[in-house]
Design a protein around this motif. Structure first.
Motif, short mmCIF file in Angstrom:
data_model
loop_
_atom_site.label_atom_id
_atom_site.label_comp_id
_atom_site.label_asym_id
_atom_site.label_seq_id
_atom_site.Cartn_x
_atom_site.Cartn_y
_atom_site.Cartn_z
N LEU B 181 5.61 10.71 -0.73
CA LEU B 181 5.28 10.15 0.58
C LEU B 181 5.37 8.63 0.54
N ARG B 182 4.81 8.05 -0.52
CA ARG B 182 4.82 6.60 -0.63
C ARG B 182 6.25 6.09 -0.85
N ARG B 184 9.07 7.47 0.16
CA ARG B 184 9.82 7.52 1.42
C ARG B 184 9.35 6.42 2.37
N ALA B 185 8.03 6.18 2.37
CA ALA B 185 7.49 5.16 3.27
C ALA B 185 8.01 3.78 2.90
N GLU B 188 11.27 3.10 4.37
CA GLU B 188 11.32 3.05 5.83
C GLU B 188 10.63 1.81 6.36
N ASN B 189 9.42 1.55 5.89
CA ASN B 189 8.66 0.40 6.37
C ASN B 189 7.73 -0.09 5.27
N SER B 191 6.12 -2.71 4.84
CA SER B 191 4.88 -3.40 5.21
C SER B 191 3.77 -2.40 5.48
N ALA B 192 4.12 -1.17 5.91
CA ALA B 192 3.10 -0.15 6.11
C ALA B 192 2.47 0.22 4.77
N VAL B 193 3.29 0.26 3.74
CA VAL B 193 2.80 0.59 2.40
C VAL B 193 1.96 -0.56 1.87
N ASP B 194 2.44 -1.76 2.09
CA ASP B 194 1.75 -2.94 1.59
C ASP B 194 0.36 -3.07 2.22
N THR B 195 0.29 -2.91 3.55
CA THR B 195 -1.01 -3.04 4.21
C THR B 195 -1.94 -1.90 3.85
N ARG B 310 15.38 3.03 6.81
CA ARG B 310 15.47 1.85 7.68
C ARG B 310 15.29 0.52 6.95
N LYS B 318 6.47 -10.46 2.23
CA LYS B 318 5.27 -10.40 3.07
C LYS B 318 5.39 -11.38 4.21
N GLU B 319 5.06 -10.93 5.44
CA GLU B 319 5.12 -11.89 6.53
C GLU B 319 3.83 -12.68 6.58
#
Lengths: 536, 320
Positions: B181-182, B184-185, B188-189, B191-195, B310, B318-319
């Protein structure tokens, strides 16, 4: 652990009087510098448990940096963070989550092609295998959606959900991680008024359960409506923390900007003249075959501002694109009585400009500017064929263009006043001023302007609004598209509301209110419009 | 065309699809984590060389396998260092590794063995033996099923079976485990994993480790199959595996089908060196070019629309 939290919820504690509740968050002397820029300077905040605390400030005031420190994205140069009275070291997001902090970012951190459940458990799984975690999350999600108004389909893919629902998933993510402190960064930017109201009801519900909420926003009205206390930031410093009941929007605006700000746009009644723009039965079908604009009629007269309200994605963008000449459409558009080509070679930005149409696009990063080019280059784009910019048949007169650019930037109060800087080095407000300088200074008959103040700070908003009104007072026609209802109400002489590609109705600002417009934006039309456009 | 010929072509399909499948799965793990891996070709080549060299020197293909995997891992980690840690361009890093592999293998090979860049031929335990599954002799007399079992299903090397098992295993890891899951995440995104408090960098390195191991297996398989290393012996299989990955829409089971199609084309090309259509003889070069032609067709986007992960190809920053 989840079950204990849940038992706690079933027997709600007596409402906590905010003034005596213990402190949930205390920041002491937080400072953070990025090179020479002091983003946060000796920030102190105390937020009591079970309250909603607002943080306002202009873009670049340091709000996001402060919250990033609290969520472990940055390490503060100095200062301490206390959560529930205990000092904690927030070294990364994992530590922030462990300390009970949940964050809802302005740009959602969701995996678009994952289901709601998968997004909720990501990073908070129970073990190596996925199925038990997903099962547990499904049960908990159902409980949470019953308790608060947080219902979402757990199996839906994120990309199929509306923005409002995506935001709920972000809140659910935080609650699933048992956050007691919820930080929301500009949460209403993308919501309809009804969705925003729903969000605030959710926040009230969370507050009643003893959660602490920090709301970061630039919308003064939200601060006044939902917060218990509010902190104001300016240039990296905390200028004031006040109880919301003891303050006023005017006072907050002054604290934010550092000087008195006109929240109301100062304008005289319009004196509309002859029709400049006439649109009849305009229909736009996009590249996916979806009909975005469905037979729209509208008229904009000389010396008036027609505001188009609506939630983003209801056809306003496509309307502007057709008028601006970079999208095909069917129907009739006349400018100064002469028909425009809506398809083919004579339908492009160049030919539109030749007909006296200027366009400030909705997205200044993608359409309004080339960020890697200098300001002086950006100021001449679209008009670079003009004879006045040419030295001879082959070479452009760059020295002259730079000089003209400098003058235009000066008139539009662009800071820093340096035409050689790349567009991306300017702040949002100053980038918008560069675009405005380019378009308005050409003295167009018709100005198309989309989201004029998106991502622009209050001081610059005031200036931009004044420029738009000044152009109107010169007898120009202005078509304004904005998702900010306040802005539409303040600037427009007439308001048309778009929903699902249709004009739902037209209203006069003096004879309508936000509730009525909000209903129209949601596609509900109760009142008759009569023949307003004729009367105006 | 009799039944036995069909079986032989299919048998050869499986043999030729094995390295493609392993490489394709390697690319799958890497790209699902958001790292575009055009360096599969280079990893394949260094693994083939090192395994060939070590297997010759030690006389054991299993030690060769270890060396091949190690070489491939080193390349994978260089790619990680360039594209994850230093946030360089993933395409450039991959292409650089391919050139490095093509050059290094020949130079080192010449210096070690002085055979013009090739390794001495492998024999005996220097190659993988064929595994005869139980009852393959006893059942071989049963009509249809017997020959199918003994010719097609039985009698491959260990790596072929490992590759086949890797397919359901990859599916299970990607879709049924926390790690999957991680992973694939993060493709894809990130920053979703990072946060969510998980290290993007670590996950991406782990994906590259898996990719390195799988490429190591594939390279060793090539060396064993050809009984030694030959200059440029990967022959574009890394790129074909990438095309198969696109064809497979970055899914394990589709990867199996996609690589079997490529393997089949190669098998047909090898068997039918010339086919006559009326008076016209289709040249042998055309038959052998079939897998490459299909690659071009796929890469040109003629086969449906494939949506890649994506965040693929972009280093994570990191933004503010």
């Amino acid at each position: 652990m989840v079950s204990t939290t849940h038992e706690g919820r079933q027997t709600p504690a007596a409402p906590i009087a905010p003034s005596t509740a213990p402190l949930a968050i205390e920041l002491r002397g937080i400072s953070k510098a990025f090179g020479p820029v002091q983003a946060n300077k000796d920030i102190c905040i105390s937020v009591r448990k079970g309250t909603i605390h607002g943080i306002i400030g202009e873009n670049g005031a340091g709000k996001s940096t402060l919250m990033s420190i609290l969520y472990g994205f940055y390490k503060a140069d100095s200062g301490t963070v206390l959560i529930n009275g205990h000092e904690v070291q927030i070294t990364d997001s994992q530590a922030a989550i462990a300390a009970g902090i949940g964050m809802v970012f302005q740009h959602f951190k969701l995996v678009e092609n994952f289901s709601v459940l998968e997004n909720v458990v990501l990073g908070a799984e129970d073990g190596g295998l996925l199925m038990p975690s997903l099962g547990k999350a499904r049960k908990l999600l159902k409980q949470l959606s019953d308790e608060y108004e947080l219902s979402v389909d757990p199996d839906a893919l994120i990309e199929d959900l509306s923005v409002g629902h995506q935001q709920r998933v972000e809140i659910l993510k935080a609650l699933y991680r048992q956050a007691d402190i919820l930080i929301l960064d500009e949460p209403t930017g993308v919501l309809t008024p009804a969705e925003a109201d729903h969000l605030f009801r959710i926040l009230e519900g969370l507050k009643a359960q003893g959660k602490t909420i920090i709301l970061i926003t630039h919308k003064l009205r939200e601060i006044m409506n939902v917060t218990d206390s509010v902190s104001v930031m300016r240039r990296g410093e905390m200028t004031a923390t006040v109880s919301t009941a003891d303050t006023s929007p005017e006072q907050l605006a002054e604290l934010m900007v550092g000087r008195k700000v006109l929240l109301e746009v100062d304008k005289t009644p319009a004196t509309p003249g002859a029709p400049i723009l006439e649109v009849e039965k305009l229909t736009v079908v996009d590249s996916h075959g979806v009909t975005r604009v469905k037979g729209v009629d509208l008229t904009v007269r000389a010396g008036e501002i027609l505001g188009i309200a609506g939630v983003a994605g209801n056809g306003q963008t496509e309307l502007l694109e057709v008028l601006g000449g970079y999208q095909n459409g069917t129907g009739v558009i006349r400018v100064n009585g002469q028909e425009l080509d809506l398809t083919g070679k004579a339908s492009d930005g160049q030919s539109r400009r030749a007909r006296g149409i200027a366009h400030v696009p909705e997205d200044r990063h993608d359409e309004g500017l080339i960020l890697n080019f200098a300001a002086w280059e950006n100021i001449v784009f679209g008009y670079h064929h003009d004879p006045e910019y040419q030295k001879n048949a082959w070479i452009m007169d760059n020295a002259k263009i730079k000089k003209i650019a400098h003058e235009k930037m000066e008139r539009f109060d662009t800071r820093p006043l340096n035409e050689k800087l790349e567009a991306k080095s300017f702040s949002g407000g100053n980038q918008q001023k560069i675009v405005l300088a380019r378009e308005i200074e050409r003295n167009p008959d018709l100005l198309l302007i989309g989201q004029p103040t998106r991502g622009v700070d209050i001081g610059a908003i005031e200036f931009i609004h004044q420029q738009i009104v000044a152009l109107r007072d010169q007898g120009k026609a202005i078509l304004l598209v904005s998702v900010e209802l306040d802005e539409i109400m303040a600037l427009s002489d007439r308001i048309a509301v778009m929903f699902d590609g249709n004009i739902m109705g037209e209203r006069l600002p003096s004879e309508t209110n936000e509730q009525e417009l909000g209903m129209l934006m949601a596609g509900i039309n109760n009142g008759a419009d009569a023949t307003l456009s004729e009367g105006a | 065309m009799d039944f036995l010929t069909v079986l032989q072509i299919l048998d050869s399909t499986v043999r030729l699809a094995t390295p493609l499948l392993l490489t394709c799965l390697a690319g799958l793990f890497s790209e699902r984590a958001g790292i575009v891996d055009i360096g599969l070709e280079g990893k394949l080549l260094v693994a083939a060389f090192m395994s060939g060299a070590v297997a010759y020197v030690t006389g054991s293909i299993w030690l060769g396998l270890l060396a091949g995997v190690a070489a491939s891992l080193v390349f994978s980690m260089i790619h990680g260092l360039a594209s994850i840690t230093f946030r360089g361009d993933q395409l450039i890093s991959g292409v650089a590794l391919n050139f490095l592999a093509a050059g290094l293998t020949v130079v080192i090979g010449q210096s070690w063995f002085a055979l013009g860049g090739r390794t001495p031929p492998l024999s005996g335990h220097g190659r993988f033996g064929e595994w005869n599954l139980p009852f393959s002799d006893a059942w071989s007399k049963i009509p249809v099923f017997g020959p199918t079992y003994s010719e097609l299903i039985s009698g491959h090397t260990a790596l072929t079976y490992i590759a086949l098992i890797a397919v359901p295993l990859s599916w299970w890891v990607l879709y049924r485990t926390r790690f999957g899951l991680r992973l694939r995440a993060v493709g894809e995104n990130p920053s979703a994993v990072d946060t969510a408090g998980i290290s993007v960098v670590r996950l991406r390195y782990m994906a590259l480790v898996i990719a390195g191991v799988l490429c190591g297996l594939a390279g060793t398989y090539l060396a064993s199959l050809a009984a030694g290393f030959v200059k440029d012996m990967s022959a574009g299989r890394g790129y074909i595996a990438l095309a198969a990955l696109i064809f497979a829409k970055w899914r394990p089971w589709y990867a199996l089908s996609a690589t079997l199609i490529f393997g089949f084309l190669e098998a047909v090309g090898n068997r039918y060196q010339s086919i006559s259509v009326g008076d016209f003889v289709i040249p042998v070069q055309f038959m052998q070019a079939l897998p490459y032609i299909l690659t071009v067709v796929i890469l040109a986007g003629f086969i449906g629309k494939a949506i890649p992960p994506r965040a693929g190809g972009t280093p994570y920053v990191k933004e503010r």
